[in-house]
Design an enzyme around this catalytic site. Structure first.
Site, PDB file in Angstrom:
ATOM      1  N   SER A   1      21.783   8.440   6.158  1.00 29.48           N
ATOM      2  CA  SER A   1      22.795   9.199   5.531  1.00 29.48           C
ATOM      3  C   SER A   1      24.012   8.788   5.480  1.00 29.48           C
ATOM      4  CB  SER A   1      22.624  10.535   6.098  1.00 29.48           C
ATOM      5  OG  SER A   1      24.038  11.424   5.596  1.00 29.48           O
TER       6      SER A   1
ATOM      7  N   HIS B   1      21.607  23.293  -3.035  1.00 28.89           N
ATOM      8  CA  HIS B   1      22.902  23.219  -4.044  1.00 28.89           C
ATOM      9  C   HIS B   1      22.662  24.552  -4.835  1.00 28.89           C
ATOM     10  CE1 HIS B   1      25.222  21.870  -7.471  1.00 28.89           C
ATOM     11  NE2 HIS B   1      25.737  21.411  -6.643  1.00 28.89           N
TER      12      HIS B   1
HETATM   13  C1  LIG Z   1      25.729  17.068  -6.763  1.00 28.41           C
HETATM   14  C2  LIG Z   1      24.414  17.734  -6.441  1.00 28.41           C
HETATM   15  C3  LIG Z   1      23.797  18.583  -7.457  1.00 28.41           C
HETATM   16  C4  LIG Z   1      24.461  18.913  -8.685  1.00 28.41           C
HETATM   17  O1  LIG Z   1      24.861  17.871  -9.499  1.00 28.41           O
HETATM   18  P1  LIG Z   1      25.883  17.575 -10.482  1.00 28.41           P
HETATM   19  O2  LIG Z   1      25.496  16.468 -10.986  1.00 28.41           O
HETATM   20  O3  LIG Z   1      27.212  17.880  -9.977  1.00 28.41           O
HETATM   21  O4  LIG Z   1      25.539  18.750 -11.661  1.00 28.41           O
HETATM   22  C5  LIG Z   1      22.810  19.102  -7.324  1.00 28.41           C
HETATM   23  N1  LIG Z   1      22.172  18.891  -5.886  1.00 28.41           N
HETATM   24  C6  LIG Z   1      22.640  18.214  -4.840  1.00 28.41           C
HETATM   25  C7  LIG Z   1      21.983  18.037  -3.730  1.00 28.41           C
HETATM   26  C8  LIG Z   1      23.842  17.598  -5.193  1.00 28.41           C
HETATM   27  O5  LIG Z   1      24.400  17.056  -4.418  1.00 28.41           O
END
Ligand SMILES: *Cc1c(COP(=O)(O)O)cnc(C)c1O
Length: 380
Positions: A319, A118
């Protein structure tokens, strides 16, 4: 407020209702009901600093926040007497905080993470001025363990911080923490820290198996999770679980510079801990597990129906994310699909009904026949 403004607000709410009914691309649960908490909106409910340290400001929800932390610590099998953490603004802040702790513990470490990670992780790495090594993934989005091993060998004189994805953003692939630990061991890196980014899957995977391989028992040093994804919340929020001993070492350094606050932000949203607490109390593990099973079977249904209709849909193990080739622009926009290159996905979150999926499938099939027609016309 005048009539026009009031009318504008009404129309805005109506438009949200319409938009929400075709939102299947992003991992945000719908259909929650927190109306019992509405009177909390009449207070400046603010949590300042660490929830385990009662401060001077009393209009807080620390008592609820620490219960939420206990719930997740238990879910992630954190060591009973070595737990800390707090309710964050989301998975991103949870990742930032974890990497911050990791950097304070191992200032000279390299951060290893895969290309499917991410965007909050590279962002945090930059903010924290850390050095990193990007690792490619296998086709399903899982980190390439051979490449990781190779890079660890190459840099084995430096400590390692590894970010394992427990559900990547695009394909919900899970990196295997025991294999990562083995790679660290074989590369003879004893000074290491493993952070698991389980923003989406962390809340339900531990409910589906008796031995989730990404938790503290398996070597995680911290775990990040989002609250508004699987559990569902009108306000984005997240949870971060770290080891108290690690947090204390960071807190010591901070108190040295004159503050005892260990969290990232100043005033924190005090409503979110109560929202998460309410969700946990009203659903408990059993209801959450049932919800996860419903999501998984809807994902399986969607995957099969898409395949039956000739689409190349696929899914990672356990998933709720269904991956397929990017459809036409109109479909992407109507269904708010997340796309990356030629890939698109939809996520069967709580609150998405089979009727919604069926409508989406009808659109996909219609789109395909139009596309086929156009192709025949242009090649004729
Ligand atoms: C959604 C997500 C994030 C970020 O989370 P937020 O709550 O949007 O800040 C980080 N890592 C992964 C794998 C995600 O799916």
């Amino acid at each position: 407020m005048n009539i026009l403004d009031r009318d504008r607000l009404t129309r805005y709410i109506e438009s949200l209702r319409a938009k929400a009914s075709t939102s299947i691309g992003y991992p945000f649960a719908q259909g929650f009901d927190y109306s019992e908490l509405y009177s909390l909106l009449t207070f400046p409910l603010i949590n300042l600093g660490d929830p385990f340290i009662e401060g001077n400001y009393g209009v807080n929800s620390f008592a609820f926040e620490t219960e939420v932390i206990s719930f997740f610590a238990d879910l992630f099998r954190a060591p009973k007497h070595d737990v800390s953490g707090y309710v964050t603004s989301g998975g991103s802040e949870s990742n930032l905080y974890s990497l911050y702790i990791a950097r304070e513990l191992l200032p000279d470490a390299l951060v290893y993470y895969s290309t499917a990670t991410h965007y909050s992780v590279p962002k945090s790495v930059r903010l924290l001025n850390m050095k990193s090594v990007l690792i490619p993934t296998s086709e399903n989005g899982e980190i390439d363990y051979a490449c990781l091993r190779h890079e660890l060998d190459k840099n084995n004189r430096q400590p390692a911080i590894i970010v394992a994805n427990i559900g990547t953003t695009m394909t919900e692939a899970k990196d295997d923490v025991p294999i990562i630990k083995q790679a660290l061991y074989e590369a003879k890196i004893t000074s290491h820290y493993i952070h698991c980014d389980s923003a989406l899957s962390g809340t339900y995977l531990p409910l589906l198996t008796s031995d989730p391989t990404f938790d503290f028992k398996h070597g995680a040093d911290s775990i990040a999770c989002s609250g508004h994804k699987f559990i569902g919340s009108p306000i984005p929020c997240g949870v971060v679980i770290v080891k108290k001993s690690n947090r204390d070492r960071v807190a010591e350094r901070i108190s040295y510079i004159g503050s005892i606050d260990t969290t990232i932000t100043g005033s924190r949203n005090g409503l979110n801990p109560v929202i998460l607490w309410y969700a946990i109390k009203t659903q408990a593990k059993d209801r959450l597990r049932e919800k996860a099973k419903v999501c998984l079977s809807l994902a399986s249904y969607t995957e099969n129906k898409l395949r039956d209709a000739g689409f190349d849909a696929w899914r990672n193990h356990q998933s709720i994310t269904v991956v397929f080739s990017k459809p036409g622009e109109l479909i992407c926009r109507k269904w708010q699909l997340a796309t990356q290159g030629e890939q698109a996905h939809l996520i069967c979150m709580p609150g998405i009904s089979i009727d919604t999926i069926d409508e989406f499938l009808r659109d996909m099939i219609k789109d395909k026949s139009v596309e086929n027609c156009e192709r025949r016309l242009t090649t004729a």
